[in-house]
Scaffold this active site. Structure first.
Site, PDB file in Angstrom:
ATOM      1  CB  ALA A  65      44.319  42.907  10.214  1.00 36.97           C
ATOM      2  N   GLY A 109      44.821  38.342   7.848  1.00 33.46           N
ATOM      3  CA  GLY A 109      43.384  38.292   8.143  1.00 33.46           C
ATOM      4  C   GLY A 109      42.548  37.913   6.937  1.00 33.46           C
ATOM      5  CD  GLU A 112      44.499  35.213  10.529  1.00 31.78           C
ATOM      6  OE1 GLU A 112      44.389  36.446  10.326  1.00 31.78           O
ATOM      7  OE2 GLU A 112      45.121  34.752  11.495  1.00 31.78           O
ATOM      8  CD  GLU A 132      49.154  37.129   9.981  1.00 28.48           C
ATOM      9  OE1 GLU A 132      49.910  36.310   9.412  1.00 28.48           O
ATOM     10  OE2 GLU A 132      47.914  37.022   9.985  1.00 28.48           O
TER      11      GLU A 132
HETATM   12  N1  CAA Z   1      46.629  47.065   5.564  1.00 30.22           N
HETATM   13  C1  CAA Z   1      46.526  48.346   5.138  1.00 30.22           C
HETATM   14  N2  CAA Z   1      46.825  48.733   3.876  1.00 30.22           N
HETATM   15  C2  CAA Z   1      47.217  47.784   3.015  1.00 30.22           C
HETATM   16  C3  CAA Z   1      47.333  46.433   3.381  1.00 30.22           C
HETATM   17  C4  CAA Z   1      47.010  46.082   4.730  1.00 30.22           C
HETATM   18  N3  CAA Z   1      47.050  44.822   5.166  1.00 30.22           N
HETATM   19  N4  CAA Z   1      47.768  45.730   2.319  1.00 30.22           N
HETATM   20  C5  CAA Z   1      47.907  46.608   1.302  1.00 30.22           C
HETATM   21  N5  CAA Z   1      47.576  47.844   1.735  1.00 30.22           N
HETATM   22  C6  CAA Z   1      47.589  49.088   0.963  1.00 30.22           C
HETATM   23  C7  CAA Z   1      49.009  49.577   0.725  1.00 30.22           C
HETATM   24  O1  CAA Z   1      49.485  50.306   1.858  1.00 30.22           O
HETATM   25  C8  CAA Z   1      48.813  50.440  -0.480  1.00 30.22           C
HETATM   26  O2  CAA Z   1      48.264  51.669  -0.075  1.00 30.22           O
HETATM   27  P1  CAA Z   1      48.917  53.091  -0.617  1.00 30.22           P
HETATM   28  O3  CAA Z   1      48.690  53.022  -2.108  1.00 30.22           O
HETATM   29  O4  CAA Z   1      48.116  54.113   0.094  1.00 30.22           O
HETATM   30  O5  CAA Z   1      50.358  53.047  -0.251  1.00 30.22           O
HETATM   31  C9  CAA Z   1      47.724  49.701  -1.271  1.00 30.22           C
HETATM   32  O6  CAA Z   1      47.085  48.852  -0.338  1.00 30.22           O
HETATM   33  C10 CAA Z   1      48.293  48.853  -2.387  1.00 30.22           C
HETATM   34  O7  CAA Z   1      49.257  47.987  -1.823  1.00 30.22           O
HETATM   35  P2  CAA Z   1      50.735  47.828  -2.432  1.00 30.22           P
HETATM   36  O8  CAA Z   1      51.179  49.093  -3.068  1.00 30.22           O
HETATM   37  O9  CAA Z   1      51.608  47.283  -1.345  1.00 30.22           O
HETATM   38  O10 CAA Z   1      50.450  46.737  -3.560  1.00 30.22           O
HETATM   39  P3  CAA Z   1      51.457  45.655  -4.159  1.00 30.22           P
HETATM   40  O11 CAA Z   1      50.772  45.060  -5.320  1.00 30.22           O
HETATM   41  O12 CAA Z   1      52.817  46.261  -4.351  1.00 30.22           O
HETATM   42  O13 CAA Z   1      51.623  44.543  -2.986  1.00 30.22           O
HETATM   43  C11 CAA Z   1      50.804  43.052  -1.277  1.00 30.22           C
HETATM   44  C12 CAA Z   1      50.513  43.775  -2.611  1.00 30.22           C
HETATM   45  C13 CAA Z   1      51.905  42.005  -1.474  1.00 30.22           C
HETATM   46  C14 CAA Z   1      49.528  42.370  -0.847  1.00 30.22           C
HETATM   47  C15 CAA Z   1      51.265  44.083  -0.221  1.00 30.22           C
HETATM   48  O14 CAA Z   1      50.330  45.162  -0.202  1.00 30.22           O
HETATM   49  C16 CAA Z   1      51.348  43.540   1.177  1.00 30.22           C
HETATM   50  O15 CAA Z   1      52.307  42.861   1.502  1.00 30.22           O
HETATM   51  N6  CAA Z   1      50.366  43.845   2.039  1.00 30.22           N
HETATM   52  C17 CAA Z   1      50.367  43.497   3.455  1.00 30.22           C
HETATM   53  C18 CAA Z   1      50.089  42.009   3.653  1.00 30.22           C
HETATM   54  C19 CAA Z   1      50.155  41.676   5.120  1.00 30.22           C
HETATM   55  O16 CAA Z   1      51.169  41.821   5.766  1.00 30.22           O
HETATM   56  N7  CAA Z   1      49.037  41.197   5.674  1.00 30.22           N
HETATM   57  C20 CAA Z   1      48.921  40.836   7.065  1.00 30.22           C
HETATM   58  C21 CAA Z   1      48.354  41.986   7.862  1.00 30.22           C
HETATM   59  S1  CAA Z   1      48.378  41.708   9.609  1.00 30.22           S
HETATM   60  C22 CAA Z   1      47.053  40.694   9.940  1.00 30.22           C
HETATM   61  O17 CAA Z   1      46.304  40.342   9.049  1.00 30.22           O
HETATM   62  C23 CAA Z   1      46.858  40.315  11.386  1.00 30.22           C
HETATM   63  C24 CAA Z   1      45.894  39.197  11.596  1.00 30.22           C
HETATM   64  O18 CAA Z   1      46.215  38.045  11.564  1.00 30.22           O
HETATM   65  C25 CAA Z   1      44.507  39.490  11.900  1.00 30.22           C
END
Ligand code: CAA
Length: 258
Positions: A65, A109, A112, A132
């Protein structure tokens, strides 16, 4: 309808829906989830479509998400809008088969969403996770519920509590994905599977999907009764007559969805 966060292509009875927010690793914001649900509903209603494939990019199916969008929300915001309930319900209501073709990250998400599809074909680059907990929340679209049904309590607890990622091989071993293929072949394999499904009677494919999904909702005796009654009802269709006659006559069946 014109979409901004997804790309839809329909060919040979298969609708291929690509999540397309490359700058955010296909993070599922309100717009993307709304467009995805609309595209799925349009495909479900389109007589030319017989199976649907949902995919992302090489790097990410979806990284979860959209954290930016959620970061400013209050309890009152998410509770009153019932955040994610609408997408969950709309996707669950799609009656045609949906295959998730997952390459790269399928986190939160994203994992999911893949589990909401009917089965998952993974590239060898796929990484699944429910991270999460690192954000101070728990899964909100099925990560504590569907994942537990897929992989069992121990692995689901591990994923939900440590937030670690599971690679494609582990995901296949655990029963989360149905097959793992080289990344270059992901779309070919998923569309190929969708085309195979498209050759069946649509009536029968929808009934099979409904019966398998029922097994998640009811006790075994009720599920067996549901299956048997649906099985019995297939004998009222022309496709059952055709399918069995074709077998006996050693020819390919010509299903007409009747
Ligand atoms: N939401 C918004 N933006 C996101 C995102 C997310 N879930 N995941 C990645 N991005 C964005 C980053 O902010 C970044 O944007 P900027 O360049 O503007 O800073 C861009 O995508 C590229 O990401 P990274 O620079 O972080 O890329 P990476 O290769 O270094 O890492 C990754 C990749 C490991 C997937 C890392 O991006 C990450 O950990 N992302 C978040 C994963 C996460 O926590 N997901 C769960 C979300 S909560 C949820 O989903 C609730 C639910 O159950 C419904």
């Amino acid at each position: 309808m014109a979409f901004e966060t997804i790309i839809v292509e329909t060919e040979d009875h298969v609708a291929l829906i690509r999540l397309n927010r490359p700058d955010a690793l296909n993070a599922l914001n309100t717009q993307l989830l709304g467009e995805l649900c609309t595209a799925l509903e349009e495909a479900d209603a389109n007589d030319k479509v017989r199976c649907i494939v949902v995919t992302g990019s090489d790097k990410a199916f979806a990284a979860g998400a959209d954290i930016k969008e959620m970061s400013q929300m209050s309890f009152v915001d998410v509770y009153t809008t019932n955040l994610f309930a609408d997408a969950n319900d709309r996707i669950a209501a799609i009656r045609k088969p949906i295959i998730a073709a997952v390459g790269g990250y399928a986190l939160g998400g994203g994992c999911e969403l893949a589990m909401m599809c009917d089965f998952i074909i993974a590239a060898d680059t796929a990484k699944f996770g429910q991270p999460e907990i690192n954000l101070g929340v728990i899964a909100g679209m099925g990560g504590s519920q569907r994942l537990t049904r897929f992989v069992g309590k121990s692995k689901s607890m591990d994923m939900n509590l440590t937030g670690r990622f599971m690679d494609a091989e582990e995901a296949e071993r655990a029963g989360l994905v149905s097959r793992v293929v080289p990344a270059k072949k992901l779309i070919e394999e998923a569309v190929g599977a969708a085309q195979k499904i498209a050759e069946k009677s649509m009536l029968t494919a929808m009934a099979a999907k409904e019966a398998v999904n029922r097994s998640y909702e009811v006790p075994l005796s009720e599920g067996m009764l549901f299956e048997r009654r649906v099985f019995h009802s297939m004998f009222a269709t022309e496709d059952q007559k055709e399918g069995m006659a074709a077998f006996l006559e050693k020819r390919a069946a010509q299903f007409r969805d009747k």
